[in-house]
Structures are given as structure tokens and as C-alpha cells.
Enzyme design. Sequence first.
Site: not given
Ligand SMILES: NC(=O)C1=CN([C@@H]2O[C@H](COP(=O)(O)OP(=O)(O)OC[C@H]3O[C@@H](n4cnc5c(N)ncnc54)[C@H](OP(=O)(O)O)[C@@H]3O)[C@@H](O)[C@H]2O)C=CC1
Ligand SMILES: O=C(O)[C@@H](O)[C@@H]1OC[C@H](O)[C@H]1O
Length: 479
Positions: A158, A173, A248, A442
Site C-alpha cells: 500500500r 520500516k 491509519e 475494503e
Molecule cells: N490500525 C491498525 O491496523 C493497527 C492497530 N494496532 C493497534 O496497536 C496496538 C499495539 O500494536 P503495536 O504492534 O504495538 O503497534 P504500533 O503502533 O506500536 O506499531 C506499528 C508500527 O509503528 C512502529 N512504531 C511504534 N512506535 C513508533 C514511533 N514512536 N515512531 C515511529 N514508528 C513507531 C512500530 O515499530 P516496532 O513495532 O517495530 O517497534 C511498527 O512498525 C494493537 O493492539 C492494536 O490495537 C496495531 C497494528 C495495526
Molecule cells: O491494518 C489494518 O488493520 C488495515 O489497514 C487492514 O490492512 C489490510 C486490510 O485490508 C485492512 O483492513
Amino acid sequence: MKHYRQYINGQFVDSKSTSVIEILNPCTEEVISTISTGTVEDANHALEAAQAAQPAWEALPAIQRASFLHKMADVIRENRVFLAETLSKEQAKVIGLAQVEIDVTADYFDYNAGWARRIEGEIIQSDREKEHIYLHKVPIGVSVGICPWNFPFFVMARKVAASLITGNTCVIKPSSEAPNTVMEFADFIQKIDLPAGVLNFVCGAGRTVGNALSKSPITGIISLTGSVGAGQQIITAAAENITKVSLELGGKAPAIVCADANMELAINSIVASKVIFSGQVCNCAERVYVEDSIYDEFVEKITKKMSEVTVEDALTGTNADMSSLVSKAQIDKISEMVEFAKKEGAEVLVGGKRHEKFDRGYFYEPTLLTNVSQQSEIIQEEVFGPVLPVMKFDTLDEAIALSNDCQFGLTSSIFSENYNNIMRATNGLHFGETYVNREHFEAIQGFHAGWKKSGVGGADGKHGMEEYLHTRVVYAKYY
Ligand SMILES: NC(=O)C1=CN([C@@H]2O[C@H](COP(=O)(O)OP(=O)(O)OC[C@H]3O[C@@H](n4cnc5c(N)ncnc54)[C@H](OP(=O)(O)O)[C@@H]3O)[C@@H](O)[C@H]2O)C=CC1
Ligand SMILES: O=C(O)[C@@H](O)[C@@H]1OC[C@H](O)[C@H]1O
């Protein structure tokens, strides 16, 4: 055991750091690979490589850039089974869904290649004589993509596809939880003659590598998929150079079920949305509001459906609905949330604890809760697991208000056979996406974008592609 290195400026390089991150198979808790922990220097090295490569990449006609995206799609398809198995092992995605993610990722590269001849500007009438106003769409420069663990391969694409087709170069990253499939892809692109520096991969912790990528003056746009906390930290880091962010973040998707809904369709769609990848998807149904008059029947039927959800090892349980959660941190967080809900009076109709069938791994039972209140944590905070709380409502206005009473605004859904109900809901719900009579998922040609704390900007389709473009206006006077 495989060890992954950084991929910078067209080659795999060792990080100066000697420390490594161990990647586990969540189903077995066995270490399956290691990656070198990137450093701030690695991040800057990758940004400098991307910056050096960008002018020549932008100068290539878009149709030539597109040919590289097609090659990426081709290598993914040629290695689709291997990539799906790698993905399944590193994050416990059931193999069928892992295969879907790999195949959709190939399609995503092809789809974005299709923008090559459609990146368009505008010519606007001037108020002055002998003047044209030309609006050009130009690449931002260097993009940074920070990826999550839940759809690590698709979300990487994406960020890469839209960035490269529009003439940007890119640093990715991967998540430290699930970098393997992305790093295997780096190995494949090394073989397609992509100019060095156009696409770079730096593994390492978000708080160091992610932070360095976010605060560098080289970075033109940062796209994150992840938690609200990471989004807030990235906004802070980006503030230093007023760098554009596209975020997102989490979701807390409501599913509204009206009395006139096709109940079977609603239950199948909601359960599918809840158990896909064990509920670890930002747009999954996270709470259900059911009209009073059908509440008892709905609860009885969805209890049966949730009880039938099958849980197996991701790789070998080929027909399983779901598998292990991704990590100990995830299962601990979800267990705590359910325990807290129980203390507050929630009634557990299905599940509610770690899965007893497995003596290793992070398996949690598909869980159905009732008797929860609107202000409770389980209704207000993202669970990101196979836990579904159900509440009742009297009027559609009330259901819309309950749905909107939330800090998140990513996805939502309505189940009804009544046109007026559907129109009122789709207009009244404050969410970037609303699904009508279907599961929450989606399309690549849509626009995936959260409101409120779910994010800013968005991905996919024309508007996702345009996220990576600046607008330059030229006032061209002649005489
Ligand atoms: N919207 C979505 O699709 C997602 C939501 N989540 C939510 O987040 C919760 C925790 O998951 P988690 O894995 O900790 O998600 P994070 O948001 O911590 O991780 C997502 C990415 O952001 C990076 N990251 C974290 N902190 C920073 C920072 N300060 N600056 C730049 N990059 C950063 C992480 O690196 P690294 O982990 O390598 O340190 C990873 O590559 C889940 O339980 C869920 O609720 C999680 C994943 C996807
Ligand atoms: O990170 C997510 O949960 C969403 O962006 C997710 O990634 C691929 C899926 O299609 C989305 O819903």
C-alpha cells in the site's frame, strides 16, 4: 535459521548494531528467524540513498515506473506459495488468508501501475488576459512507510506502490513482530533491476529507527499503519520539519442490526469480520448494536455461530477460521480487557479465556459478551482480538448516536432491508467507511481512511495515490 539484514541502496547490508530481534512463530513460540536491529545511522543511510535516487526515478516516464510495479507483481505471483507460508508462520495467519494477502498484494502493484497514464493536472481560467493557470501534480520526494504486523505484506505494498508510481522513492520500516515476508520480497526485488535506492527496507524498533525516519528533513511524507500512540509520536517527530503525515490508526467499528435485517446475513458477516485474522484487523466489527425487538433471537443465533468458530495451527489447520494471536503482548492485553469487562458485570456467552486446547502459543477463544454498558472499556477501546460485545437499542437514531459516541472513526456497518434506515445510517455515521449488508473489508480501488483518532489522510484508489503528490501551480503569462 534465516537471518535478515537491512536492504539499503540496492544491497543487503549489515547494521552497525550487533543486537538482533528474534521472530517467533506465535503458534509454537519457536524462534524462526532473526533480524539485525537497525540503528539511527541505518535509517539515515536509507533516507540518503532514497534521496539520491529520487530525481532520476521521477524523470522516468510513469509508464516505465509502472513496468517495475508489474515486475513486483510478477515475482510475488511466482513465489506466492512460499510467501504465504512465510507470512503464516511469522504471524499465525491461517494459510488461506495468508494466500489471499499475498495474491491481493500482487494485484495491488498491478492496480497502481495502472495510474501511470492517469496522473493528471488541470488548466484553470485566469482572471488576467493572456495567462493560463497550470496545476501540476508532482512527487513529494522521499516517502517513509512504517508498517504494522497484522497485514505486514499488503500494507507494505500500500505504501510502496502509490509512492513509486507517482515518482517518489521510498524507505519501508517493517514491524519488528513480522518482518520476514517483507524482507523476502526485498530479496526478490533485488533481481528485477530496480534502480538502487528507489526502495529501501530498514528493520528495527519504532522508537529509534521509526523515530529517526519520521524526524529527518529528507522525509517528505510519513505513512503509518498502527496504533494511536505510535501515530501521536510520529506527529510529534514530524512536527520538527512540518513533514506531511498519513496515518491509519485504530478502530472500534460498530455494526448496527435493525429489526428488518436479514439476520442470517448479518450474523455471518459480523462473525466473519470478527474472527478474520483472530480479530486483529483495524476495520473488524468491534461492537454490535441490535434492535430491541430482535435482540433475544439475534443473541441466541450469534451464540451458536461463535461457538462453531474453529481454531487451529495457522499453517496446518487448513480449514480453520482463526489461529493464535500474534504475540504474548496481544493475548495479555485482550485477556486483561475481558477480565475487566467481567468484573464490570459482562456476561460471557462464548469463550472468555485462553484456549485450553493448546499448550503453546497465544490462542484465545472466540468470545461473545453481553450485559456491557456504553461507557465500558470493552465498548470504547479497541480490543484487536476475537471478542465481540453486543448491546441493544430502541431507535435507529439511538444506534447511530451510540456508534458515534467513540474516539475512533474508521469503519462501521448497517444491516437493514429498509432503504430509509440505510440512508439515515450512511449519512449519520461519523466514520470514513460504512458497509451496508456486508462484512467489513475494503477494496483496493476505494479509499481507506479514518476520521477522528483513527487517522488522517488515507490509502487506496485515486485519492490514496494522490496522497503522494504535491500540487504545484504555475501562472503562465504571455504577450
Ligand atoms: N490500525 C491498525 O491496523 C493497527 C492497530 N494496532 C493497534 O496497536 C496496538 C499495539 O500494536 P503495536 O504492534 O504495538 O503497534 P504500533 O503502533 O506500536 O506499531 C506499528 C508500527 O509503528 C512502529 N512504531 C511504534 N512506535 C513508533 C514511533 N514512536 N515512531 C515511529 N514508528 C513507531 C512500530 O515499530 P516496532 O513495532 O517495530 O517497534 C511498527 O512498525 C494493537 O493492539 C492494536 O490495537 C496495531 C497494528 C495495526
Ligand atoms: O491494518 C489494518 O488493520 C488495515 O489497514 C487492514 O490492512 C489490510 C486490510 O485490508 C485492512 O483492513
